[in-house]
Write a protein that holds these residues in place. Structure first.
Motif, PDB file in Angstrom:
ATOM      1  N   LEU A 279      38.388  49.991  33.676  1.00 21.36           N
ATOM      2  CA  LEU A 279      37.842  51.116  34.426  1.00 21.36           C
ATOM      3  C   LEU A 279      36.337  50.930  34.592  1.00 21.36           C
ATOM      4  O   LEU A 279      35.576  51.120  33.653  1.00 21.36           O
ATOM      5  CB  LEU A 279      38.136  52.439  33.706  1.00 21.36           C
ATOM      6  CG  LEU A 279      39.594  52.905  33.732  1.00 21.36           C
ATOM      7  CD1 LEU A 279      40.468  52.087  32.829  1.00 21.36           C
ATOM      8  CD2 LEU A 279      39.687  54.361  33.379  1.00 21.36           C
ATOM      9  N   LEU A 280      35.938  50.525  35.782  1.00 20.09           N
ATOM     10  CA  LEU A 280      34.537  50.271  36.105  1.00 20.09           C
ATOM     11  C   LEU A 280      34.083  51.121  37.282  1.00 20.09           C
ATOM     12  O   LEU A 280      33.048  50.843  37.881  1.00 20.09           O
ATOM     13  CB  LEU A 280      34.334  48.783  36.444  1.00 20.09           C
ATOM     14  CG  LEU A 280      34.720  47.771  35.367  1.00 20.09           C
ATOM     15  CD1 LEU A 280      34.574  46.351  35.889  1.00 20.09           C
ATOM     16  CD2 LEU A 280      33.882  47.982  34.128  1.00 20.09           C
TER      17      LEU A 280
ATOM     18  N   HIS B 171      40.374  50.149  38.059  1.00 19.54           N
ATOM     19  CA  HIS B 171      39.599  51.146  38.789  1.00 19.54           C
ATOM     20  C   HIS B 171      38.217  50.587  39.093  1.00 19.54           C
ATOM     21  O   HIS B 171      37.420  50.362  38.184  1.00 19.54           O
ATOM     22  CB  HIS B 171      39.480  52.445  37.985  1.00 19.54           C
ATOM     23  CG  HIS B 171      40.800  53.080  37.707  1.00 19.54           C
ATOM     24  ND1 HIS B 171      41.458  53.853  38.642  1.00 19.54           N
ATOM     25  CD2 HIS B 171      41.605  53.036  36.623  1.00 19.54           C
ATOM     26  CE1 HIS B 171      42.604  54.270  38.130  1.00 19.54           C
ATOM     27  NE2 HIS B 171      42.720  53.776  36.907  1.00 19.54           N
ATOM     28  N   LEU B 172      37.970  50.366  40.372  1.00 19.06           N
ATOM     29  CA  LEU B 172      36.677  49.873  40.845  1.00 19.06           C
ATOM     30  C   LEU B 172      36.098  50.783  41.917  1.00 19.06           C
ATOM     31  O   LEU B 172      35.123  50.436  42.568  1.00 19.06           O
ATOM     32  CB  LEU B 172      36.825  48.450  41.412  1.00 19.06           C
ATOM     33  CG  LEU B 172      37.235  47.358  40.432  1.00 19.06           C
ATOM     34  CD1 LEU B 172      37.514  46.060  41.155  1.00 19.06           C
ATOM     35  CD2 LEU B 172      36.167  47.163  39.375  1.00 19.06           C
ATOM     36  N   ALA B 173      36.680  51.942  42.128  1.00 18.11           N
ATOM     37  CA  ALA B 173      36.263  52.854  43.197  1.00 18.11           C
ATOM     38  C   ALA B 173      34.831  53.336  42.983  1.00 18.11           C
ATOM     39  O   ALA B 173      34.327  53.400  41.866  1.00 18.11           O
ATOM     40  CB  ALA B 173      37.197  54.058  43.258  1.00 18.11           C
TER      41      ALA B 173
ATOM     42  N   ASN C  47      31.882  52.130  43.869  1.00 18.93           N
ATOM     43  CA  ASN C  47      30.788  51.173  43.684  1.00 18.93           C
ATOM     44  C   ASN C  47      30.396  50.700  45.081  1.00 18.93           C
ATOM     45  O   ASN C  47      30.751  49.615  45.502  1.00 18.93           O
ATOM     46  CB  ASN C  47      31.234  49.987  42.818  1.00 18.93           C
ATOM     47  CG  ASN C  47      31.421  50.358  41.375  1.00 18.93           C
ATOM     48  OD1 ASN C  47      30.471  50.715  40.697  1.00 18.93           O
ATOM     49  ND2 ASN C  47      32.656  50.302  40.908  1.00 18.93           N
ATOM     50  N   SER C  48      29.689  51.528  45.812  1.00 19.75           N
ATOM     51  CA  SER C  48      29.476  51.317  47.240  1.00 19.75           C
ATOM     52  C   SER C  48      28.797  49.996  47.581  1.00 19.75           C
ATOM     53  O   SER C  48      28.790  49.585  48.731  1.00 19.75           O
ATOM     54  CB  SER C  48      28.668  52.474  47.827  1.00 19.75           C
ATOM     55  OG  SER C  48      27.400  52.557  47.194  1.00 19.75           O
ATOM     56  N   LEU C  49      28.246  49.298  46.602  1.00 22.97           N
ATOM     57  CA  LEU C  49      27.584  48.025  46.875  1.00 22.97           C
ATOM     58  C   LEU C  49      28.519  46.831  46.703  1.00 22.97           C
ATOM     59  O   LEU C  49      28.141  45.702  47.000  1.00 22.97           O
ATOM     60  CB  LEU C  49      26.358  47.856  45.967  1.00 22.97           C
ATOM     61  CG  LEU C  49      25.289  48.932  46.124  1.00 22.97           C
ATOM     62  CD1 LEU C  49      24.179  48.723  45.109  1.00 22.97           C
ATOM     63  CD2 LEU C  49      24.720  48.923  47.534  1.00 22.97           C
ATOM     64  N   MET C  50      29.750  47.073  46.220  1.00 21.38           N
ATOM     65  CA  MET C  50      30.716  45.973  46.124  1.00 21.38           C
ATOM     66  C   MET C  50      31.125  45.578  47.533  1.00 21.38           C
ATOM     67  O   MET C  50      31.382  46.432  48.376  1.00 21.38           O
ATOM     68  CB  MET C  50      31.944  46.382  45.314  1.00 21.38           C
ATOM     69  CG  MET C  50      31.641  46.539  43.846  1.00 21.38           C
ATOM     70  SD  MET C  50      33.124  46.718  42.854  1.00 21.38           S
ATOM     71  CE  MET C  50      33.559  45.003  42.672  1.00 21.38           C
ATOM     72  N   SER C  51      31.194  44.271  47.773  1.00 21.85           N
ATOM     73  CA  SER C  51      31.476  43.796  49.122  1.00 21.85           C
ATOM     74  C   SER C  51      32.387  42.577  49.066  1.00 21.85           C
ATOM     75  O   SER C  51      32.822  42.155  48.007  1.00 21.85           O
ATOM     76  CB  SER C  51      30.160  43.444  49.817  1.00 21.85           C
ATOM     77  OG  SER C  51      29.493  42.426  49.091  1.00 21.85           O
ATOM     78  N   GLY C  52      32.633  42.035  50.229  1.00 18.69           N
ATOM     79  CA  GLY C  52      33.479  40.853  50.337  1.00 18.69           C
ATOM     80  C   GLY C  52      34.938  41.222  50.446  1.00 18.69           C
ATOM     81  O   GLY C  52      35.311  42.385  50.544  1.00 18.69           O
ATOM     82  N   SER C  53      35.757  40.210  50.414  1.00 14.98           N
ATOM     83  CA  SER C  53      37.193  40.433  50.555  1.00 14.98           C
ATOM     84  C   SER C  53      37.860  40.504  49.184  1.00 14.98           C
ATOM     85  O   SER C  53      37.287  40.130  48.176  1.00 14.98           O
ATOM     86  CB  SER C  53      37.806  39.306  51.390  1.00 14.98           C
ATOM     87  OG  SER C  53      37.550  38.057  50.770  1.00 14.98           O
TER      88      SER C  53
ATOM     89  N   THR D 282      42.417  51.767  41.991  1.00 13.65           N
ATOM     90  CA  THR D 282      41.559  52.441  42.955  1.00 13.65           C
ATOM     91  C   THR D 282      40.436  51.499  43.336  1.00 13.65           C
ATOM     92  O   THR D 282      39.739  50.953  42.484  1.00 13.65           O
ATOM     93  CB  THR D 282      40.966  53.748  42.380  1.00 13.65           C
ATOM     94  OG1 THR D 282      40.217  53.453  41.198  1.00 13.65           O
ATOM     95  CG2 THR D 282      42.061  54.752  42.055  1.00 13.65           C
ATOM     96  N   LEU D 283      40.302  51.286  44.629  1.00 10.11           N
ATOM     97  CA  LEU D 283      39.264  50.412  45.162  1.00 10.11           C
ATOM     98  C   LEU D 283      38.471  51.106  46.266  1.00 10.11           C
ATOM     99  O   LEU D 283      37.620  50.485  46.890  1.00 10.11           O
ATOM    100  CB  LEU D 283      39.891  49.125  45.720  1.00 10.11           C
ATOM    101  CG  LEU D 283      40.675  48.278  44.725  1.00 10.11           C
ATOM    102  CD1 LEU D 283      41.436  47.178  45.435  1.00 10.11           C
ATOM    103  CD2 LEU D 283      39.746  47.685  43.689  1.00 10.11           C
ATOM    104  N   ASN D 284      38.735  52.377  46.499  1.00 12.05           N
ATOM    105  CA  ASN D 284      38.091  53.103  47.589  1.00 12.05           C
ATOM    106  C   ASN D 284      36.610  53.340  47.299  1.00 12.05           C
ATOM    107  O   ASN D 284      36.153  53.225  46.167  1.00 12.05           O
ATOM    108  CB  ASN D 284      38.800  54.440  47.832  1.00 12.05           C
ATOM    109  CG  ASN D 284      38.895  55.280  46.574  1.00 12.05           C
ATOM    110  OD1 ASN D 284      39.452  54.828  45.577  1.00 12.05           O
ATOM    111  ND2 ASN D 284      38.369  56.482  46.610  1.00 12.05           N
TER     112      ASN D 284
END
Length: 124
Positions: free
Chosen positions: A55-56, A79-81, A83-89, A104-106
């Motif tokens: 859970l991050l 859970h990675l939701a 973190n608006s700076l996460m990018s890439g595919s 959750t990745l949203n």
């Protein structure tokens, strides 16, 4: 279940790569959500193959999701939701999550195609 529960604090800075040394714990969880963590998810997190809950979410993490996260085949929740700076595919190795029940990745800046390997997950 063993765990490191550091959620809802004011922790800051990057997640140390030494987290990857926690390899001898069986069926455990790492909860670091709702802090001020920055930087990318360290690829060394893939060394913790017995991790069941990661859970991050709701930090300020950036960069790509490392392909080594696919080594976490016992992972039940990711859970990675928020973190608006996460990018890439999304890495195709996420298709290795044979125990995944919830993710959750949203609220990120993830782009590209959804890897077809993700649709081979058995329990979603």
């Amino acid at each position: 279940m063993v765990g490191i529960y550091l959620s809802q604090n004011t922790l800051s800075g990057p997640i140390p790569i030494e987290v990857g040394r926690l390899v001898n714990l069986w069926e455990w969880e790492l909860q670091l959500q709702f802090n001020n963590l920055i930087g990318s998810v360290p690829k060394e997190i893939g060394n913790i193959t017995s991790l069941s809950h990661l859970l991050l979410d709701n930090n300020e993490l950036s960069g790509h999701i490392p392909k080594e996260i696919g080594y976490l085949t016992h992972l039940e929740e990711l859970h990675l939701a928020g973190n608006s700076l996460m990018s890439g595919s999304l890495p195709k190795e996420m298709g290795n999550f044979t125990a995944l029940r919830y993710s959750t990745l949203n609220g990120n800046n993830i782009s590209g195609k959804v890897p077809k390997e993700i649709f081979h997950l058995n329990k979603l």
